[in-house]
Design a protein around this motif. Sequence first.
Motif, PDB file in Angstrom:
ATOM      1  N   ALA A 173       0.828  -1.206   0.000  1.00  0.00           N
ATOM      2  CA  ALA A 173       0.000   0.000   0.000  1.00  0.00           C
ATOM      3  C   ALA A 173       0.858   1.250   0.000  1.00  0.00           C
ATOM      4  N   PRO A 174       0.469   2.285  -0.747  1.00  0.00           N
ATOM      5  CA  PRO A 174       1.164   3.574  -0.669  1.00  0.00           C
ATOM      6  C   PRO A 174       0.943   4.224   0.702  1.00  0.00           C
ATOM      7  N   VAL A 175       2.006   4.718   1.294  1.00  0.00           N
ATOM      8  CA  VAL A 175       1.943   5.416   2.577  1.00  0.00           C
ATOM      9  C   VAL A 175       2.584   6.776   2.378  1.00  0.00           C
ATOM     10  N   ASN A 176       1.823   7.850   2.582  1.00  0.00           N
ATOM     11  CA  ASN A 176       2.322   9.203   2.374  1.00  0.00           C
ATOM     12  C   ASN A 176       2.195  10.006   3.662  1.00  0.00           C
ATOM     13  N   VAL A 177       3.234  10.794   3.945  1.00  0.00           N
ATOM     14  CA  VAL A 177       3.264  11.634   5.136  1.00  0.00           C
ATOM     15  C   VAL A 177       3.307  13.087   4.692  1.00  0.00           C
ATOM     16  N   THR A 230       0.038  21.956   7.544  1.00  0.00           N
ATOM     17  CA  THR A 230      -0.207  23.014   6.563  1.00  0.00           C
ATOM     18  C   THR A 230      -0.223  24.394   7.196  1.00  0.00           C
ATOM     19  N   GLY A 231      -0.240  24.454   8.523  1.00  0.00           N
ATOM     20  CA  GLY A 231      -0.255  25.735   9.203  1.00  0.00           C
ATOM     21  C   GLY A 231      -0.057  25.548  10.689  1.00  0.00           C
ATOM     22  N   PRO A 232       0.051  26.630  11.448  1.00  0.00           N
ATOM     23  CA  PRO A 232       0.228  26.525  12.908  1.00  0.00           C
ATOM     24  C   PRO A 232      -0.942  25.781  13.543  1.00  0.00           C
ATOM     25  N   GLY A 233      -0.618  24.804  14.374  1.00  0.00           N
ATOM     26  CA  GLY A 233      -1.638  24.040  15.062  1.00  0.00           C
ATOM     27  C   GLY A 233      -2.220  22.898  14.261  1.00  0.00           C
ATOM     28  N   SER A 234      -1.874  22.811  12.980  1.00  0.00           N
ATOM     29  CA  SER A 234      -2.386  21.721  12.151  1.00  0.00           C
ATOM     30  C   SER A 234      -1.626  20.438  12.456  1.00  0.00           C
ATOM     31  N   PRO A 235      -2.297  19.285  12.329  1.00  0.00           N
ATOM     32  CA  PRO A 235      -1.618  18.017  12.600  1.00  0.00           C
ATOM     33  C   PRO A 235      -0.824  17.533  11.396  1.00  0.00           C
ATOM     34  N   TRP A 236       0.091  16.616  11.639  1.00  0.00           N
ATOM     35  CA  TRP A 236       0.718  15.864  10.567  1.00  0.00           C
ATOM     36  C   TRP A 236      -0.323  14.897  10.008  1.00  0.00           C
ATOM     37  N   ARG A 237      -0.270  14.680   8.691  1.00  0.00           N
ATOM     38  CA  ARG A 237      -1.216  13.744   8.064  1.00  0.00           C
ATOM     39  C   ARG A 237      -0.469  12.537   7.535  1.00  0.00           C
ATOM     40  N   VAL A 238      -0.960  11.359   7.893  1.00  0.00           N
ATOM     41  CA  VAL A 238      -0.448  10.101   7.361  1.00  0.00           C
ATOM     42  C   VAL A 238      -1.589   9.455   6.581  1.00  0.00           C
ATOM     43  N   VAL A 239      -1.397   9.271   5.275  1.00  0.00           N
ATOM     44  CA  VAL A 239      -2.445   8.734   4.407  1.00  0.00           C
ATOM     45  C   VAL A 239      -1.996   7.360   3.915  1.00  0.00           C
ATOM     46  N   VAL A 240      -2.818   6.348   4.192  1.00  0.00           N
ATOM     47  CA  VAL A 240      -2.540   4.973   3.765  1.00  0.00           C
ATOM     48  C   VAL A 240      -3.660   4.555   2.826  1.00  0.00           C
ATOM     49  N   GLU A 241      -3.297   4.017   1.657  1.00  0.00           N
ATOM     50  CA  GLU A 241      -4.282   3.650   0.637  1.00  0.00           C
ATOM     51  C   GLU A 241      -4.054   2.226   0.177  1.00  0.00           C
ATOM     52  N   ALA A 265       7.844   6.691  11.198  1.00  0.00           N
ATOM     53  CA  ALA A 265       8.956   7.255  11.971  1.00  0.00           C
ATOM     54  C   ALA A 265       9.261   8.690  11.572  1.00  0.00           C
ATOM     55  N   GLU A 266       8.749   9.154  10.414  1.00  0.00           N
ATOM     56  CA  GLU A 266       8.993  10.529   9.984  1.00  0.00           C
ATOM     57  C   GLU A 266       8.185  11.543  10.779  1.00  0.00           C
ATOM     58  N   VAL A 267       7.134  11.089  11.474  1.00  0.00           N
ATOM     59  CA  VAL A 267       6.300  12.000  12.251  1.00  0.00           C
ATOM     60  C   VAL A 267       6.998  12.299  13.574  1.00  0.00           C
ATOM     61  N   PRO A 268       7.199  13.563  13.934  1.00  0.00           N
ATOM     62  CA  PRO A 268       7.854  13.894  15.211  1.00  0.00           C
ATOM     63  C   PRO A 268       7.107  13.294  16.397  1.00  0.00           C
ATOM     64  N   PRO A 269       7.827  12.879  17.444  1.00  0.00           N
ATOM     65  CA  PRO A 269       7.189  12.168  18.558  1.00  0.00           C
ATOM     66  C   PRO A 269       6.075  12.949  19.236  1.00  0.00           C
ATOM     67  N   GLY A 270       6.223  14.248  19.402  1.00  0.00           N
ATOM     68  CA  GLY A 270       5.222  15.000  20.157  1.00  0.00           C
ATOM     69  C   GLY A 270       4.195  15.708  19.309  1.00  0.00           C
ATOM     70  N   ALA A 271       4.178  15.478  18.014  1.00  0.00           N
ATOM     71  CA  ALA A 271       3.273  16.211  17.123  1.00  0.00           C
ATOM     72  C   ALA A 271       1.925  15.506  17.019  1.00  0.00           C
ATOM     73  N   PRO A 272       0.822  16.271  16.972  1.00  0.00           N
ATOM     74  CA  PRO A 272      -0.488  15.652  16.733  1.00  0.00           C
ATOM     75  C   PRO A 272      -0.540  15.059  15.325  1.00  0.00           C
ATOM     76  N   VAL A 273      -1.302  13.996  15.189  1.00  0.00           N
ATOM     77  CA  VAL A 273      -1.310  13.234  13.937  1.00  0.00           C
ATOM     78  C   VAL A 273      -2.748  12.995  13.489  1.00  0.00           C
ATOM     79  N   ARG A 274      -2.956  13.092  12.180  1.00  0.00           N
ATOM     80  CA  ARG A 274      -4.217  12.672  11.569  1.00  0.00           C
ATOM     81  C   ARG A 274      -3.899  11.485  10.670  1.00  0.00           C
ATOM     82  N   LEU A 275      -4.515  10.328  10.950  1.00  0.00           N
ATOM     83  CA  LEU A 275      -4.258   9.096  10.199  1.00  0.00           C
ATOM     84  C   LEU A 275      -5.466   8.793   9.327  1.00  0.00           C
ATOM     85  N   ASP A 276      -5.308   8.944   7.999  1.00  0.00           N
ATOM     86  CA  ASP A 276      -6.380   8.632   7.037  1.00  0.00           C
ATOM     87  C   ASP A 276      -6.159   7.226   6.513  1.00  0.00           C
TER      88      ASP A 276
END
Length: 855
Positions: A484-488, A492-503, A519-530
């Motif tokens: 599956a493609p996995v994209n990080v 996109t702006g202050p306070g926005s989460p990191w997005r991890v998209v798996v298809e 592992a590319e997502v910083p440890p303390g950053a909020p994350v959105r997993l699609d």
Amino acid sequence: MHAEHHEPRIRPPSVTPSPTVLPYPSETVLGAGVAAPTETGPRRTLPRAPWRRARRGAPAPGPAPESADPAAGPTGDSAGGPAGGPTDGAPRGVWRHDLEASVVVFLVALPLSLGIAVASGAPVVAGIIAAVVGGVVAGALGGVPLQVSGPAAGLTAVVAEIVIAHGWRVACFVTAAAGVVQILFGLSRVARAALAISPAVVHGMLAGIGLTIVIGQVHVVLGGTAGSAAWDNLVVLPGELASPAVPAAALLGLITIALTVLWPRLPRPLSAVPAPLAAVSAATVASLAFDVPRVALPDDLLGAIALPAVPASGEWGAVALAVLTVALVASIESLLSAVAVEAMHSGPRGDLDRELLGQGAANTVSGLLGGLPVTGVIVRSSTNVRAGARSRRSAILHGLWMAGFALLMAPLVGKIPLAVLAGLLVVIGLRLVDLAHIRAIARHGELAIYLTTVIGVVLLNLLEGVLIGIATALLLALRRTLVAPVNVHPPTGPGSPWRVVVEGALTFLSLPRLARRLAEVPPGAPVRLDLAVDYLDHGAHKMLDDWIAERLRAGVTVTVDPVGYVPMALPSAPTRPRNRRVLANLLGGRSGRHHARPPRTPRWLAPWSSWQHDQLHDQQRLLNGVDEFHRRTAPMIEPYLTELQAGQRPSTLFITCSDSRLVPNVITSSGPGDLFTVRTPGAFVPGPHAVGDSTLAAIEYAVEILGVRTIAVCGHSGCGAVNALFTRNKHSHDPDHDKGHGSGRPPAPLRHLEAWLRHGEPALARAERETGGLPANADELSRISVAQQLVALRGLSVVRRAEAAGRLHLVGMWFDIATARAIVLDETTDRFEIPPGSLLPALESGQRLADAVGH
């Protein structure tokens, strides 16, 4: 108009799923060890835009890439149109067209047949025999009438190897046996299955054959002799180029190459002569002043025919492999040529299984008579179609001309220099390496398949190269299916989460990539997993589950949005993570014997209630939908809206009810810019006496300013406005109605609505006239109302003038909400019917698939 005419009693079986209360937001937001369930939606893939129109005026389908060969003959009568298709009858004029085309094909086939025989290491007469048998036998028995068969460059390298290894007479045996195998293929009806081979493999095979021909024939052009292996020829080629064995032969070969390439660019009538014939004839005349190697042709052609010989006992294994190779390559090449020929005319389609039977019979006869293997040849076939052939008689006649030439004008063949035929084959070989197909293959990500096939054919042999290409194609297909493609995406702006998209399908094969990208997502950053996945196996499930749990323990917010067909059921209430694993809560996994629910409707199509939890304020639902639009739908429709920024050009004015359950763009498969929509209660059209009415203003604007070509009026089942008309007398005596339906308060005056319902009274009067009273129910009145609104439209002068001029058409529709079926009014029979399955072809006439999908 009778009531029973308006609704076909055809309702497909349907199952109404039990309602499920889904939590909102659509994604689950977790933090500090708190989990909330979410729904499982369908996989988010990029759908084909239903409103995208096929481009008009696209070029007509052309032949396969080999049709660009220098043998492309003069253009005669078109093979398309009513008279353009193949026919086995003999109407007046068919014989004339076939006779003219057969002469053109003969002139193209003659030098090619001689050159292929020389390049194959076979007697020259073997090429003529194959051309005669291919024209007569395959032409008479084949399933594609306009295809012309004969010796093909695609088998040159294969036949040369067989001749070197086993001798010419055993090669004839191989050809005859391969014909029997092809007959078995045809009887087994596997012709369509043979086309399942990747086009990258097929074109890689042709390119490998072409390069093998070029590498070998360059030595002949220089006056030398080609070796048996392409690599050996390639190694010694620099020395041959530095010091040609016969300089005069090299000059003649270069003249042939130049004339073959440039001749079609000359003005008519010179360019009307086939380029191969012109090049060989001119170079042969120029060669009379030189002493160069020439074609060796026996004085007695019939006496020189070499009958096949049975191989020695120790050769049977290698010969069996050769038989299978010739049968497979000849079948594939013939089928590819047949498909290309079918695309060049609009007549009846051919029978590919019968074509294999015809090719097999031709190869059997050719082998028994001492000829080369026979295939359908796109060079000759495309020339045949372009020259105006109408039936299989053209192919048969071309074979007879070949036989007559061999018997009557054989001494002329002995004057042709070998270097001249080799120069012709160099051009043919180079054109088998089609740059347009290489670009198309690269766009589809299959260049590796093409290159491995080419290298395998050139450095090893044809069969091993094709097998390597097929193996590469299978490995790439397996990788695309299971990895599956996995994209990080960074914030996109202050306070926005990191997005991890798996298809796609997330399986254990994707775990290394998944771990690396997570592992590319910083440890303390909020994350959105699609999770836009359609399958999630145990290994991938556990890795995501552990990763989410680890971040939750660190107090990091994790937002999970499962937008794919994850095969797990939805929870009906929140569950604590300590009772079940984290991702199981996120995806809605159940324990016990609960079955997974069916895939849910895409969010851009489903009602809010199917993917949003009840909110205290309905405004939040609207804002949630806007957010979903920006993330999912906007990227898909942005290109089409950009095209419309200068103005709208709708084709249809769509007048329908204000009911929220009607979605005009969905039921008409339309998109931005297609419909100019007017919504009114009941889909009523005011009469021409109304002044300043917004509906009439919209109609005038659509017809006169926008120039719409269709006005559609669409009613529906359960219409509140029509029901109010139907039950008006009952409501006037209903005490609950008078009390505001039990509320204890008198109903508020609905002056504007009551005034608007007067526009529906003509439909009520029409129903009473046609049925002798009120219809059976309100839905019957709704269908009668649709027909009446068309009458009201024709009462408007702007509509009446446009319809009389043929610029406008009116359509009545009625939508049954319960069954999601739209029926259309046939005004000639006064009935509503389900429209036919397809009113237009998927692709417009003359349009290629690449044009339709934008490649």
